[in-house]
Design a protein around this motif. Structure first.
Motif, mmCIF file in Angstrom:
data_model
loop_
_atom_site.group_PDB
_atom_site.id
_atom_site.type_symbol
_atom_site.label_atom_id
_atom_site.label_comp_id
_atom_site.label_asym_id
_atom_site.label_seq_id
_atom_site.Cartn_x
_atom_site.Cartn_y
_atom_site.Cartn_z
ATOM 1 N N SER A 80 5.012 -5.405 -9.374
ATOM 2 C CA SER A 80 4.325 -4.864 -8.195
ATOM 3 C C SER A 80 5.321 -4.423 -7.124
ATOM 4 O O SER A 80 5.121 -3.396 -6.448
ATOM 5 C CB SER A 80 3.358 -5.909 -7.624
ATOM 6 O OG SER A 80 4.046 -7.081 -7.260
ATOM 7 N N SER A 84 5.588 -0.495 -5.844
ATOM 8 C CA SER A 84 5.331 -0.176 -4.438
ATOM 9 C C SER A 84 6.558 0.440 -3.771
ATOM 10 O O SER A 84 6.435 1.419 -3.023
ATOM 11 C CB SER A 84 4.889 -1.437 -3.682
ATOM 12 O OG SER A 84 5.898 -2.429 -3.729
ATOM 13 N N THR A 165 0.191 2.739 -9.445
ATOM 14 C CA THR A 165 0.130 2.095 -8.131
ATOM 15 C C THR A 165 0.288 0.594 -8.291
ATOM 16 O O THR A 165 0.108 0.047 -9.382
ATOM 17 C CB THR A 165 -1.216 2.374 -7.436
ATOM 18 O OG1 THR A 165 -2.277 1.779 -8.203
ATOM 19 C CG2 THR A 165 -1.456 3.871 -7.309
ATOM 20 N N ALA A 166 0.597 -0.082 -7.188
ATOM 21 C CA ALA A 166 0.738 -1.541 -7.233
ATOM 22 C C ALA A 166 -0.585 -2.203 -7.587
ATOM 23 O O ALA A 166 -0.611 -3.261 -8.234
ATOM 24 C CB ALA A 166 1.236 -2.042 -5.877
#
Length: 266
Positions: A80, A84, A165-166
């Motif tokens: 993550s 990000s 995406t995270a």
């Protein structure tokens, strides 16, 4: 590389790692996964401690605690964080300066690695307070933990290659989490299946924990008896599982290097 250059590189890596640590501890969800998940098995181990604890059950619980630390702060947090930072173009901007690629990746992996090592150290007094023996071969146990940290950090970078995406990391991390956790369930499967599950990283970590800590060979792990291996014998008995883990480390690093992306897909 000269000593001055090496020292400068180390300072840059540690400086970035401290920054990533601060960002991690400010995220309550991340801290919940990073600290609580690995501590749950250790709490159960301490609560179930008695006068005659079962070494096989203890090995499974300790191995599970280590694996939770590897998966959440060691894998998911790196995934993550990488996604990000990449999507915010932070990684691309950092690479325009003196920071090298390896320093960037290492700085993101170090906070999770520190938590994993802390959990590994914490298991020793908790296991001892629960009536279990101290690790017979702590060097082998440390080698297994360090290899596992590298493996799952590399898997995180690999997974980031197809994670947009995270938030979507909750889905894209599924295959690696399943692959990792499947190895912990091999003992409950028929013998014809066990040999295949023994080739998974989770099974290797559990076997190395059992051998390094409790000196249990394969038969000891099945019948629940205490191990009788010597310090030197643990190395020879651990060779197959150590080979499996080294192979997974090599595969994960190769996949990470080949799929590394520093900016979002256009």
């Amino acid at each position: 590389m000269s000593d001055v250059t090496l020292g400068t590189s180390l300072n840059r890596t540690l400086g970035l790692a401290r920054f990533n640590w601060l960002l991690m501890v400010r995220n309550r969800t991340t801290m919940l996964y990073a600290f609580v998940m690995p501590l749950v098995p250790l709490g159960l181990l301490f609560a179930s401690g008695g006068d005659d604890p079962d070494p096989t059950s203890g090995a499974a619980t300790i191995g599970t605690a280590l694996f939770m630390a590897l998966l959440f702060p060691g894998y998911y947090n790196v995934l993550s964080m990488f996604v990000s930072r990449r999507d915010e173009m932070v990684l691309k901007r950092l690479r325009t300066g003196e920071i090298r690629d390896l320093e960037l990746v290492a700085s993101m992996a170090l906070p999770g690695a520190a938590i994993t090592l802390a959990v590994a150290v914490l298991t020793v007094p908790i296991a001892w307070a629960s009536g279990l023996d101290l690790p017979l071969n702590p060097i082998l146990l440390l080698v297994a933990v360090l290899l596992s940290i590298v493996t799952f950090a590399a898997f995180a970078v690999w997974t980031a290659a197809w994670t947009k995406t995270a938030e979507s990391a909750q889905l894209t991390s599924g295959p690696v989490l399943l692959l990792a956790l499947a190895g912990l369930m091999g003992a409950a499967l028929p013998e014809s299946w066990q040999r295949w599950f023994d080739l998974l990283p989770g099974a290797a970590v559990l076997d190395l924990t059992r051998i390094a800590w409790f000196a249990q060979d394969a038969q000891d792990g099945l019948d629940g008896t205490a191990g009788e291996l010597s310090f030197l014998e643990t190395w020879s008995h651990a060779a197959p599982s150590l080979g499996v883990l080294v192979a997974w480390t090599a595969v994960a690093v190769l996949l990470a290097v080949r799929s590394l992306r520093w900016e979002p897909r256009s």
